[in-house]
Design an enzyme around this catalytic site. Sequence first.
Site, PDB file in Angstrom:
ATOM      1  N   PHE A  33       0.814  -1.206   0.000  1.00  0.00           N
ATOM      2  CA  PHE A  33       0.000   0.000   0.000  1.00  0.00           C
ATOM      3  C   PHE A  33       0.850   1.259   0.000  1.00  0.00           C
ATOM      4  CE2 PHE A  33      -3.260   3.015   1.464  1.00  0.00           C
ATOM      5  CZ  PHE A  33      -4.246   2.707   0.546  1.00  0.00           C
ATOM      6  N   LYS A 213     -13.300  -3.386   9.950  1.00  0.00           N
ATOM      7  CA  LYS A 213     -13.711  -4.104   8.730  1.00  0.00           C
ATOM      8  C   LYS A 213     -12.799  -5.284   8.446  1.00  0.00           C
ATOM      9  CE  LYS A 213     -10.334  -2.300   5.892  1.00  0.00           C
ATOM     10  NZ  LYS A 213      -9.525  -2.865   4.800  1.00  0.00           N
ATOM     11  N   THR A 270     -13.284  -5.393   1.242  1.00  0.00           N
ATOM     12  CA  THR A 270     -12.428  -6.293   2.012  1.00  0.00           C
ATOM     13  C   THR A 270     -13.109  -7.621   2.300  1.00  0.00           C
ATOM     14  OG1 THR A 270     -11.580  -4.283   3.058  1.00  0.00           O
ATOM     15  CG2 THR A 270     -10.914  -6.349   4.041  1.00  0.00           C
ATOM     16  N   VAL A 301       1.216  -7.938   6.580  1.00  0.00           N
ATOM     17  CA  VAL A 301       0.435  -8.071   7.807  1.00  0.00           C
ATOM     18  C   VAL A 301      -1.056  -8.191   7.484  1.00  0.00           C
ATOM     19  CG1 VAL A 301      -0.204  -6.929   9.969  1.00  0.00           C
ATOM     20  CG2 VAL A 301       2.138  -6.755   9.102  1.00  0.00           C
ATOM     21  N   GLU A 303      -3.973  -7.220   9.312  1.00  0.00           N
ATOM     22  CA  GLU A 303      -4.240  -6.392  10.490  1.00  0.00           C
ATOM     23  C   GLU A 303      -5.401  -6.921  11.332  1.00  0.00           C
ATOM     24  OE1 GLU A 303      -2.745  -4.001  11.902  1.00  0.00           O
ATOM     25  OE2 GLU A 303      -1.580  -2.818  10.469  1.00  0.00           O
TER      26      GLU A 303
END
Length: 375
Positions: A33, A213, A270, A301, A303
Amino acid sequence: MGNNNQTEQGQAVSPSKTSSNVQYGTVLGGGAFGTAMAQVLARNGVKVTMWVREKEVVESINKEHRNHLFLKDIALHENITATNNFEESMKGSQIIMIVIPTPFLREVVCTRHSSIPVGVPLVCCTKGIENETLLTPFEILTEELPGKYHEYLAAVSGPSFAREVAVGMPTSVLCASNNPVVGETIQHTMSDVDFRVFTGNDVIGAEICGAVKNVIAIACGASSGLGFGHDTMALLITRGLGEITKLAIMKGAHPSTMSGLAGIGDLVLTCTSTMSRNYSVGQRIAKGEKLNEIISKMKMVAEGVKTSKSVHMMCQQLGMHLPLCEEVYRVLHEDKDLSEALIDLGQLPLEPEFNPYEHYNEIKEMKLDMVQSRL
Protein backbone atom coordinates in the site's frame (compact mmCIF):
# COMPACT_ATOMS: atom_id res chain seq x y z
CA MET A 1 17.83 10.31 -3.63
CA GLY A 2 16.27 12.87 -1.30
CA ASN A 3 14.47 15.91 -2.61
CA ASN A 4 17.54 18.12 -2.35
CA ASN A 5 16.36 21.26 -4.11
CA GLN A 6 13.81 22.10 -1.38
CA THR A 7 14.42 23.20 2.20
CA GLU A 8 14.61 20.52 4.87
CA GLN A 9 11.52 21.94 6.59
CA GLY A 10 9.44 21.60 3.42
CA GLN A 11 6.83 24.13 2.33
CA ALA A 12 4.23 24.84 5.02
CA VAL A 13 0.51 24.66 4.34
CA SER A 14 -1.03 28.09 4.86
CA PRO A 15 -3.67 28.06 7.60
CA SER A 16 -5.92 30.25 5.46
CA LYS A 17 -5.33 29.08 1.91
CA THR A 18 -5.59 25.68 0.21
CA SER A 19 -2.36 24.62 -1.49
CA SER A 20 -2.26 22.04 -4.29
CA ASN A 21 1.17 22.88 -5.69
CA VAL A 22 2.95 20.02 -3.98
CA GLN A 23 6.08 19.00 -5.87
CA TYR A 24 7.91 16.72 -3.42
CA GLY A 25 6.52 14.04 -1.15
CA THR A 26 7.52 11.21 1.16
CA VAL A 27 5.97 7.80 1.74
CA LEU A 28 6.91 6.08 4.99
CA GLY A 29 6.63 2.35 4.35
CA GLY A 30 7.65 0.17 1.43
CA GLY A 31 4.88 -2.42 1.51
CA ALA A 32 2.20 -2.87 -1.14
CA PHE A 33 0.00 0.00 0.00
CA GLY A 34 2.90 2.36 0.59
CA THR A 35 3.99 1.65 -2.96
CA ALA A 36 0.46 2.28 -4.23
CA MET A 37 0.34 5.64 -2.43
CA ALA A 38 3.67 6.55 -4.00
CA GLN A 39 2.17 5.74 -7.41
CA VAL A 40 -0.83 8.00 -6.73
CA LEU A 41 1.38 10.94 -5.81
CA ALA A 42 3.79 10.30 -8.69
CA ARG A 43 0.98 10.19 -11.25
CA ASN A 44 -0.03 13.63 -10.02
CA GLY A 45 3.41 15.05 -10.75
CA VAL A 46 4.90 14.70 -7.26
CA LYS A 47 8.51 13.52 -6.96
CA VAL A 48 8.29 10.84 -4.28
CA THR A 49 10.92 9.44 -1.95
CA MET A 50 9.92 6.24 -0.19
CA TRP A 51 11.45 5.35 3.16
CA VAL A 52 11.86 1.58 3.13
CA ARG A 53 13.44 -0.79 5.65
CA GLU A 54 14.31 -3.62 3.23
CA LYS A 55 17.50 -2.98 1.26
CA GLU A 56 16.39 -5.28 -1.55
CA VAL A 57 13.23 -3.20 -2.02
CA VAL A 58 15.26 0.03 -2.19
CA GLU A 59 17.49 -1.52 -4.84
CA SER A 60 14.64 -2.90 -6.94
CA ILE A 61 12.76 0.43 -6.86
CA ASN A 62 15.80 2.54 -7.73
CA LYS A 63 17.32 0.21 -10.34
CA GLU A 64 14.26 -1.38 -11.96
CA HIS A 65 11.33 0.80 -10.89
CA ARG A 66 9.59 -2.19 -9.33
CA ASN A 67 8.91 -3.37 -5.80
CA HIS A 68 9.88 -7.00 -6.27
CA LEU A 69 9.01 -8.00 -2.72
CA PHE A 70 5.48 -6.62 -2.44
CA LEU A 71 4.20 -5.57 -5.91
CA LYS A 72 6.58 -7.35 -8.23
CA ASP A 73 4.51 -7.30 -11.44
CA ILE A 74 3.80 -3.57 -11.52
CA ALA A 75 6.05 -0.98 -13.16
CA LEU A 76 6.50 2.06 -10.93
CA HIS A 77 6.40 5.68 -12.03
CA GLU A 78 9.75 7.30 -12.83
CA ASN A 79 9.05 9.96 -10.18
CA ILE A 80 9.52 7.36 -7.41
CA THR A 81 12.82 6.66 -5.65
CA ALA A 82 13.56 4.88 -2.37
CA THR A 83 16.01 5.10 0.50
CA ASN A 84 16.79 3.38 3.81
CA ASN A 85 17.72 6.76 5.30
CA PHE A 86 14.80 8.36 7.16
CA GLU A 87 16.27 11.86 7.24
CA GLU A 88 17.09 11.73 3.55
CA SER A 89 13.51 10.77 2.73
CA MET A 90 12.25 13.92 4.46
CA LYS A 91 14.34 16.49 2.61
CA GLY A 92 12.11 19.07 0.97
CA SER A 93 8.96 17.03 1.52
CA GLN A 94 5.65 18.90 1.21
CA ILE A 95 3.39 15.94 2.02
CA ILE A 96 4.13 12.82 4.06
CA MET A 97 2.16 9.60 3.67
CA ILE A 98 2.43 7.34 6.72
CA VAL A 99 1.91 3.70 5.73
CA ILE A 100 3.57 1.84 8.61
CA PRO A 101 1.75 -1.18 10.15
CA THR A 102 0.09 -0.36 13.47
CA PRO A 103 2.37 -2.56 15.65
CA PHE A 104 5.44 -0.60 14.44
CA LEU A 105 3.99 2.90 14.11
CA ARG A 106 4.66 4.16 17.63
CA GLU A 107 8.32 3.11 17.66
CA VAL A 108 9.05 4.79 14.31
CA VAL A 109 7.33 8.05 15.22
CA CYS A 110 8.73 8.14 18.76
CA THR A 111 12.35 7.69 17.69
CA ARG A 112 12.36 9.69 14.44
CA HIS A 113 9.85 12.54 14.67
CA SER A 114 12.56 15.19 15.04
CA SER A 115 13.34 14.67 11.34
CA ILE A 116 9.74 15.27 10.24
CA PRO A 117 9.17 18.78 8.83
CA VAL A 118 6.57 20.98 10.50
CA GLY A 119 3.76 22.56 8.51
CA VAL A 120 3.17 19.85 5.88
CA PRO A 121 0.23 17.41 5.69
CA LEU A 122 0.84 14.14 7.56
CA VAL A 123 -1.46 11.59 5.95
CA CYS A 124 -2.08 8.45 8.02
CA CYS A 125 -2.95 5.48 5.81
CA THR A 126 -2.35 2.91 8.55
CA LYS A 127 -5.32 0.82 9.71
CA GLY A 128 -5.68 -0.97 13.02
CA ILE A 129 -5.97 -0.56 16.79
CA GLU A 130 -2.89 -0.90 18.96
CA ASN A 131 -3.20 -3.91 21.29
CA GLU A 132 -1.39 -2.39 24.26
CA THR A 133 -3.23 0.98 24.38
CA LEU A 134 -6.38 0.44 22.24
CA LEU A 135 -5.48 3.60 20.32
CA THR A 136 -5.99 4.09 16.58
CA PRO A 137 -3.05 5.15 14.37
CA PHE A 138 -4.23 8.80 14.34
CA GLU A 139 -4.42 8.72 18.14
CA ILE A 140 -0.93 7.22 18.33
CA LEU A 141 0.40 10.02 16.14
CA THR A 142 -1.35 12.63 18.28
CA GLU A 143 0.13 11.08 21.41
CA GLU A 144 3.70 10.76 20.12
CA LEU A 145 4.07 13.86 17.95
CA PRO A 146 4.54 17.29 19.57
CA GLY A 147 1.54 19.61 19.38
CA LYS A 148 3.03 21.66 16.53
CA TYR A 149 2.26 18.74 14.16
CA HIS A 150 -1.32 18.03 15.20
CA GLU A 151 -3.21 20.45 12.97
CA TYR A 152 -1.56 18.91 9.90
CA LEU A 153 -2.72 15.35 10.61
CA ALA A 154 -5.26 13.50 8.46
CA ALA A 155 -6.44 9.93 7.91
CA VAL A 156 -7.17 8.36 4.52
CA SER A 157 -9.44 5.34 4.26
CA GLY A 158 -11.71 3.72 1.71
CA PRO A 159 -11.97 0.91 -0.87
CA SER A 160 -8.41 0.71 -2.16
CA PHE A 161 -6.59 -2.55 -2.80
CA ALA A 162 -2.93 -1.71 -3.33
CA ARG A 163 -2.58 -3.57 -6.61
CA GLU A 164 -5.63 -1.95 -8.20
CA VAL A 165 -4.63 1.54 -7.04
CA ALA A 166 -1.08 1.03 -8.29
CA VAL A 167 -2.19 0.18 -11.83
CA GLY A 168 -4.71 3.03 -11.93
CA MET A 169 -8.07 1.30 -11.61
CA PRO A 170 -10.77 3.82 -10.60
CA THR A 171 -11.68 4.21 -6.93
CA SER A 172 -12.38 6.87 -4.30
CA VAL A 173 -11.37 7.33 -0.67
CA LEU A 174 -12.15 9.58 2.28
CA CYS A 175 -9.61 12.02 3.71
CA ALA A 176 -10.70 12.86 7.26
CA SER A 177 -9.05 15.78 9.02
CA ASN A 178 -9.88 18.24 11.77
CA ASN A 179 -8.29 20.95 9.59
CA PRO A 180 -10.30 21.55 6.37
CA VAL A 181 -7.37 23.32 4.68
CA VAL A 182 -5.14 20.28 5.22
CA GLY A 183 -7.91 17.97 4.00
CA GLU A 184 -8.38 20.00 0.82
CA THR A 185 -4.62 20.15 0.20
CA ILE A 186 -4.43 16.36 0.39
CA GLN A 187 -7.53 16.07 -1.78
CA HIS A 188 -6.07 18.20 -4.57
CA THR A 189 -2.62 16.64 -4.31
CA MET A 190 -3.80 13.03 -4.58
CA SER A 191 -6.84 13.23 -6.85
CA ASP A 192 -6.89 12.44 -10.56
CA VAL A 193 -9.46 10.89 -12.90
CA ASP A 194 -8.88 7.41 -11.43
CA PHE A 195 -8.22 8.15 -7.76
CA ARG A 196 -10.75 10.55 -6.25
CA VAL A 197 -10.44 11.91 -2.72
CA PHE A 198 -13.43 13.20 -0.76
CA THR A 199 -13.01 15.17 2.45
CA GLY A 200 -14.63 14.92 5.88
CA ASN A 201 -13.91 15.59 9.54
CA ASP A 202 -14.90 12.32 11.27
CA VAL A 203 -11.40 10.98 11.90
CA ILE A 204 -12.33 8.45 14.58
CA GLY A 205 -15.20 7.14 12.44
CA ALA A 206 -12.92 6.60 9.46
CA GLU A 207 -10.33 4.86 11.63
CA ILE A 208 -12.74 2.53 13.44
CA CYS A 209 -14.22 1.54 10.07
CA GLY A 210 -10.77 0.95 8.59
CA ALA A 211 -9.72 -1.21 11.51
CA VAL A 212 -12.79 -3.31 12.34
CA LYS A 213 -13.71 -4.10 8.73
CA ASN A 214 -10.63 -6.36 8.73
CA VAL A 215 -12.13 -8.41 11.56
CA ILE A 216 -15.41 -8.78 9.66
CA ALA A 217 -13.44 -9.78 6.55
CA ILE A 218 -11.96 -12.72 8.45
CA ALA A 219 -15.49 -13.89 9.25
CA CYS A 220 -16.50 -13.52 5.59
CA GLY A 221 -13.46 -15.47 4.44
CA ALA A 222 -14.33 -18.23 6.89
CA SER A 223 -17.89 -18.29 5.52
CA SER A 224 -16.54 -18.74 2.01
CA GLY A 225 -14.12 -21.43 3.18
CA LEU A 226 -16.99 -23.35 4.73
CA GLY A 227 -18.87 -23.26 1.42
CA PHE A 228 -21.64 -20.85 2.38
CA GLY A 229 -23.19 -18.65 -0.29
CA HIS A 230 -24.08 -15.06 -1.06
CA ASP A 231 -26.93 -14.87 1.47
CA THR A 232 -24.53 -15.60 4.31
CA MET A 233 -21.98 -13.14 2.96
CA ALA A 234 -24.60 -10.38 2.81
CA LEU A 235 -25.69 -11.25 6.35
CA LEU A 236 -22.14 -11.01 7.72
CA ILE A 237 -21.41 -7.72 5.96
CA THR A 238 -24.67 -6.16 7.16
CA ARG A 239 -24.42 -7.34 10.75
CA GLY A 240 -20.72 -6.52 10.71
CA LEU A 241 -21.51 -2.98 9.62
CA GLY A 242 -23.89 -2.73 12.56
CA GLU A 243 -21.14 -3.78 14.97
CA ILE A 244 -18.67 -1.32 13.44
CA THR A 245 -21.28 1.43 13.76
CA LYS A 246 -22.01 0.65 17.43
CA LEU A 247 -18.32 0.76 18.34
CA ALA A 248 -17.60 3.85 16.24
CA ILE A 249 -20.48 5.80 17.79
CA MET A 250 -19.28 4.85 21.28
CA LYS A 251 -15.88 6.27 20.31
CA GLY A 252 -17.44 9.54 19.14
CA ALA A 253 -18.09 8.95 15.43
CA HIS A 254 -21.11 10.08 13.44
CA PRO A 255 -23.23 7.25 11.97
CA SER A 256 -23.20 8.79 8.47
CA THR A 257 -19.49 7.92 8.15
CA MET A 258 -20.34 4.23 8.19
CA SER A 259 -22.52 4.61 5.09
CA GLY A 260 -19.70 6.23 3.11
CA LEU A 261 -16.44 5.22 1.46
CA ALA A 262 -14.55 4.54 4.68
CA GLY A 263 -17.45 2.47 6.01
CA ILE A 264 -19.57 0.34 3.71
CA GLY A 265 -17.26 1.05 0.75
CA ASP A 266 -14.15 -0.41 2.35
CA LEU A 267 -16.13 -3.12 4.14
CA VAL A 268 -17.67 -4.53 0.95
CA LEU A 269 -14.30 -4.54 -0.78
CA THR A 270 -12.43 -6.29 2.01
CA CYS A 271 -15.19 -8.81 2.71
CA THR A 272 -15.72 -10.08 -0.83
CA SER A 273 -12.31 -10.62 -2.40
CA THR A 274 -9.47 -13.11 -2.09
CA MET A 275 -7.15 -10.15 -2.68
CA SER A 276 -7.88 -9.23 0.95
CA ARG A 277 -5.28 -10.73 3.30
CA ASN A 278 -7.84 -10.82 6.11
CA TYR A 279 -10.44 -12.59 3.96
CA SER A 280 -7.76 -15.12 3.00
CA VAL A 281 -6.92 -15.75 6.66
CA GLY A 282 -10.57 -16.62 7.32
CA GLN A 283 -10.71 -18.94 4.32
CA ARG A 284 -7.62 -20.81 5.43
CA ILE A 285 -8.84 -21.11 9.02
CA ALA A 286 -12.05 -22.66 7.68
CA LYS A 287 -10.03 -25.18 5.70
CA GLY A 288 -8.23 -26.33 8.85
CA GLU A 289 -4.96 -24.39 8.84
CA LYS A 290 -3.64 -23.11 12.16
CA LEU A 291 -3.31 -19.36 12.61
CA ASN A 292 0.43 -19.48 13.40
CA GLU A 293 1.10 -21.41 10.19
CA ILE A 294 -0.92 -18.93 8.13
CA ILE A 295 0.81 -15.87 9.60
CA SER A 296 4.28 -17.37 9.17
CA LYS A 297 3.70 -17.77 5.42
CA MET A 298 2.43 -14.21 4.81
CA LYS A 299 4.75 -11.48 3.53
CA MET A 300 2.43 -8.69 4.64
CA VAL A 301 0.43 -8.07 7.81
CA ALA A 302 -3.19 -9.20 8.13
CA GLU A 303 -4.24 -6.39 10.49
CA GLY A 304 -7.53 -8.06 11.40
CA VAL A 305 -5.78 -10.73 13.48
CA LYS A 306 -4.35 -8.24 15.98
CA THR A 307 -7.31 -5.89 15.66
CA SER A 308 -9.70 -8.66 16.76
CA LYS A 309 -7.84 -8.75 20.07
CA SER A 310 -8.02 -4.96 20.40
CA VAL A 311 -11.76 -4.94 19.66
CA HIS A 312 -12.31 -7.67 22.28
CA MET A 313 -10.48 -5.63 24.92
CA MET A 314 -12.16 -2.39 23.84
CA CYS A 315 -15.60 -3.97 24.20
CA GLN A 316 -14.71 -5.15 27.70
CA GLN A 317 -13.55 -1.65 28.55
CA LEU A 318 -16.71 -0.02 27.16
CA GLY A 319 -19.14 -2.65 28.44
CA MET A 320 -20.25 -3.60 24.92
CA HIS A 321 -20.97 -6.90 23.21
CA LEU A 322 -20.25 -7.28 19.48
CA PRO A 323 -21.11 -10.96 18.82
CA LEU A 324 -19.53 -11.38 15.38
CA CYS A 325 -16.26 -9.67 16.34
CA GLU A 326 -16.20 -11.65 19.59
CA GLU A 327 -16.54 -15.00 17.81
CA VAL A 328 -13.72 -14.06 15.40
CA TYR A 329 -11.55 -13.26 18.43
CA ARG A 330 -12.36 -16.59 20.10
CA VAL A 331 -11.66 -18.62 16.95
CA LEU A 332 -8.34 -16.85 16.34
CA HIS A 333 -7.02 -16.46 19.88
CA GLU A 334 -8.82 -19.04 22.03
CA ASP A 335 -8.82 -21.86 19.48
CA LYS A 336 -12.61 -22.06 19.44
CA ASP A 337 -13.97 -24.38 16.77
CA LEU A 338 -15.66 -22.61 13.86
CA SER A 339 -18.70 -24.87 14.08
CA GLU A 340 -19.21 -23.87 17.72
CA ALA A 341 -18.90 -20.21 16.80
CA LEU A 342 -21.58 -20.64 14.14
CA ILE A 343 -23.93 -22.33 16.60
CA ASP A 344 -23.44 -19.57 19.16
CA LEU A 345 -24.10 -16.87 16.58
CA GLY A 346 -27.25 -18.69 15.41
CA GLN A 347 -28.59 -18.89 18.96
CA LEU A 348 -28.29 -15.19 19.79
CA PRO A 349 -31.49 -13.67 21.24
CA LEU A 350 -33.90 -12.27 18.66
CA GLU A 351 -34.24 -8.48 18.86
CA PRO A 352 -35.21 -5.43 16.78
CA GLU A 353 -32.81 -4.57 13.96
CA PHE A 354 -30.13 -2.08 14.95
CA ASN A 355 -30.92 1.58 14.23
CA PRO A 356 -27.68 3.60 14.19
CA TYR A 357 -29.36 6.98 14.55
CA GLU A 358 -31.35 5.94 17.61
CA HIS A 359 -28.14 4.53 19.09
CA TYR A 360 -26.30 7.75 18.25
CA ASN A 361 -28.89 9.85 20.08
CA GLU A 362 -28.84 7.49 23.07
CA ILE A 363 -25.05 7.76 23.31
CA LYS A 364 -25.19 11.56 23.05
CA GLU A 365 -27.74 11.69 25.86
CA MET A 366 -25.71 9.28 27.99
CA LYS A 367 -22.53 11.35 27.54
CA LEU A 368 -24.43 14.55 28.32
CA ASP A 369 -25.75 12.98 31.54
CA MET A 370 -22.20 11.94 32.47
CA VAL A 371 -20.92 15.48 31.93
CA GLN A 372 -23.74 17.03 33.92
CA SER A 373 -23.24 14.58 36.79
CA ARG A 374 -19.64 15.81 37.12
CA LEU A 375 -20.62 19.48 37.37
